[in-house]
Design an enzyme around this catalytic site. Sequence first.
Site, short mmCIF file in Angstrom:
data_model
loop_
_atom_site.label_atom_id
_atom_site.label_comp_id
_atom_site.label_asym_id
_atom_site.label_seq_id
_atom_site.Cartn_x
_atom_site.Cartn_y
_atom_site.Cartn_z
N SER A 1 0.85 -1.19 0.00
CA SER A 1 0.00 0.00 0.00
C SER A 1 0.88 1.23 0.00
O SER A 1 2.02 1.19 0.48
CB SER A 1 -0.86 0.02 1.26
OG SER A 1 -0.05 0.27 2.40
N ASP A 2 0.38 2.33 -0.53
CA ASP A 2 1.02 3.60 -0.21
C ASP A 2 0.81 3.77 1.30
O ASP A 2 -0.06 3.14 1.91
CB ASP A 2 0.42 4.77 -0.99
CG ASP A 2 1.35 5.98 -0.96
OD1 ASP A 2 2.27 6.02 -0.11
OD2 ASP A 2 1.15 6.91 -1.77
N TRP A 3 1.63 4.62 1.90
CA TRP A 3 1.63 4.74 3.37
C TRP A 3 0.27 5.28 3.85
O TRP A 3 -0.03 6.45 3.68
CB TRP A 3 2.79 5.62 3.80
CG TRP A 3 4.08 4.91 4.07
CD1 TRP A 3 4.87 5.09 5.18
CD2 TRP A 3 4.73 3.90 3.29
NE1 TRP A 3 5.96 4.24 5.13
CE2 TRP A 3 5.90 3.50 3.99
CE3 TRP A 3 4.45 3.25 2.09
CZ2 TRP A 3 6.78 2.52 3.52
CZ3 TRP A 3 5.33 2.29 1.61
CH2 TRP A 3 6.46 1.93 2.32
#
Length: 751
Positions: A229-231
Site C-alpha cells: 500500500s502507499d503509506w
Amino acid sequence: VYAAPRTTQQLTLQEKAALLTGDTFWSTVAVERLGIPALGLTDGPHGVRKQRASPDTIGLGDSIPATCFPPASGLASSFNPALVRRVGQALGDEARTQGIAVLLGPGVNIKRSPLCGRNFEYFSEDPLLSGELGAAWVGGIQSRGVGASVKHFAANNQETNRMTVSAEVDERTLREIYLPAFERVVTSEQPYTVMCSYNRLNGVAASENHWLLTTLLRDEWGFDGLVMSDWGAVIDRVAALKAGLDLEMPGPLPESSAEIVAAVQAGVLDESVVDTAVARMLHLVQRTAPAPDPKASPELPAEMVAAHHLLARAAAAESIVLLRNEGPILPLDAGTPVAVIGEFARTPRFQGAGSSQVSPTMVDTALCAISGLTRVEFAPGYSLEPKGDSAHLIAEAVELARTSATVVLFVGLPPIDESEGYDRSHLDLPAAQLSLIEQIAAVNPRTVVVLTNGGVVSLEPWHDSVPAIVEAWLLGQAGGSAVADMLFGVVAPSGRLAESIPYRLQDTPSYVNFPGENDVVRYGEGVFVGYRYYETVDVAVRYPFGHGLGYTTFAYSDLAVSRRGDTASVTITNTGNTAGAEVAQLYVGAPGATVRVACRELRGFEKVALEPGASVRVEFQLERRAYSHWDVATSGWMVEGGEYRVEIGRSAHDIQLSTTLSLPKPPVPTLTLDSRVSDFLAHPVTGPLLVRAAGEATNGEASLLTMVASMPIRRLMRFPGVGSSFARIGLLIALANNPVVRWVAAHLPHR
Ligand code: BGC
C-alpha cells in the site's frame, strides 16, 4: 540471516498475518524463529532517503546523506533510457550499501495537469516516454538486487484530496494514457513490488480494487511480485487483502494483523488468500537476499560518493532544456565576465518537497560553478524568505545588470510552491521575480534566464523580452555545475520537453475538470492529454512537447517504413560545426480511424550523439500497439487498418518528415439483422446490391440511405413500405456470410 526459502506451512496464522504489515515505518516484520529477516524500505525515487533517527516516524529531512540525482521531471527531459538505467544502478548500489531491500519508486503517473504538486516526481505527459524511462530505472536498480516499487498505481494524477478523491476515467483513456507506463514497467522488468495509490478509481479505492490489483496487474500483465500500500492507503484490511494488496504499510499496526486473523477465524477470509500474500512476501525476501540488515546505517564510501556525484552531474546536464537562444547568445565565452543574478544561483533548489526529499552528499551551486569559469559579480535579486525586502534587492540587481555585458538571471518557484500533498493553483512565477525579469531585461538586452521549477511555469508575459531561456528544472545535487557547463558550452544542451509549456492555464486540456469537486475528478478530456490535445485541437502552446535546442543543427532524410509497419528508419546528420545530440521522435497518426484519436502520438524516440558532419541511420521497432486503439466493444487492442501517417519530428509540433502506411483491414465482418445499414453499405457485396435496390425504391434519392445509415437493418425493416422483406434481407445476409463470398470480399476494396 536468511538461510533457505521458507514456505507458508512453517508459519502460524498469527505470524503470517504479522508478515503482511510493516514492523516500523520503514521495515517489514522478521520471523526470527525461521530466520526470515525484516526488509528495509525507503523512499526514492531520485535518491535513497534512509532515516537516521528512530524509524517509527516519517522523518522527513533527517536522512543519511545519499546522492540526490535529478528528480524525474528533469531526468525525463534527457529522453535517454540508458542514462536513466545508469542512475538506477547507482541508486541500487547506494540502497544496498545502506541496507535497503526496496527503494520506493519510480513514479510513473502521467502529468495530466501542470498544476499537480507532485509533477516533479513524475516523468511526462506521455505514456510511452514515462514507461520507457520507468522501465530503465527499474532495470537499473534491480540489476543490483534491490527491488523497485512502481507507484502510484493508478490514476493518482493530483494531490488535492489524494486520499479520498475518485478519479473517474473511462476504460479507453485508462488503457491508452494512464496504464501503459505501469504495463511497460511490469511486463518488461518485473518490478519486485508495485505500490497502490491513495485515491479511488471509478469509485473503488485503489487499495481495494480487485480489477486493478489482480485482474489487470497479475492475470493480464503477469505481475509476479508483491503489492504494497502507499503509506496509509488501506481502509479495510480484509477487503484490501482479497483485492490483491499483500503488504500494508507503515507499521507497527497490530490491529491490522488482528483483523486478518479474526477474519480467517470467522470464516470470512479464506486462509489461502493469506497464504498467497505471504508467499509473495517470502518471494520478496528471497529476491533481495542476501537480505541486508535494515538497522545498518553505514555512510556511503567516499569513492561511491564521488563517482555518483559525477553521474548526477552528467544526468543533470542531459536534463536541461534550452528553450530559446536568439542570436545565438549561448554558449557564453569562457572568460567573458557575467553578472549572476538570483538567489537560486547561490541557494539552489534542486529537489521537491515531501517524501522524496533526500539529504544530498554535497551540493554544487551555479554561482560557484560559473565563478570557476569566468569573472562573476552577484546580486540575489529576491529573497526566498516570504517577507524578503524585494524592492531593495531588485534595485541593487538592476544596477548590476545595467553595468554588465551579460546577465545570467536565475528565477523559479520557491519551495513552498510545489510539494507532495497539495497542488498549485496557477503557473506563475512570484510577482517579485516577474518584476525583476522585466526590469533587468529593460536595461540589459543580453539576459539569459535560467528557470528552477519542478512542474512547468508560465513564460508570460516576459518571454519575448529576453534572448535566451534555459529550463533547468530541479536538477539534483550537481545541477549547479551542469548549468554552468551548459551555459559555457562545456556540454551541449540536449534535453527535450517531456511536457508541453502552455501559454495559459486555461489552455490546458484538464482545465475545467481539475482537480474536481465533491471528491470526484472527471477525466473529461479523455485521451486528449498534453500534446495529444494541443496538436489535435490546434491550440498554440509556448513550447511543445519534445522541444529543445542545442548548439548545432541536424538534418533528417530518407524516412522509410517497412510494409507491415514494424520498423521505421531515418538518417540524421549533424550539419553544424560542433558536436551535439538530437532526439528523433517518431509519431503515428491514424487519420481514418473510426474512433476519435489524437492527430499524432509518440511511438518511438532515439537520442543520438553526433560529431559535426557525421550521420547515423536510426531504426525504430514498432509494435502492433503503435497502430492500435483500445476497442471498448471487444475490450481489446484493435488495429483498424487503413491509412496511417508515420512522422519524424523534432517536437510534437515540428514534423520534419512524414510518410503514409497502409495496413490491412480486419476480415469482412459477419452481417446479421442487427448490423447497421452502414455495415451493409460498407460490405463489398451487399453494399452495391443495397444501393441498387434503394435506388429503385427511392427514385434515386440516395441521401435517404445516408439518413438511415445508423439504423440496425432489423429496425429499418419494421417501417412499412421499405420495399424489402425480412426474407430478402435474410438472403442477402446468407450471401454476404458465405465463406467463398467472404474470401472474395476480403480482397476487394472496402467503401
Ligand atoms: C507517498 C509515497 C511514499 C510514501 C512513503 C506517501 O505519502 O505518496 O510516494 O513512498 O509516502 O514515504
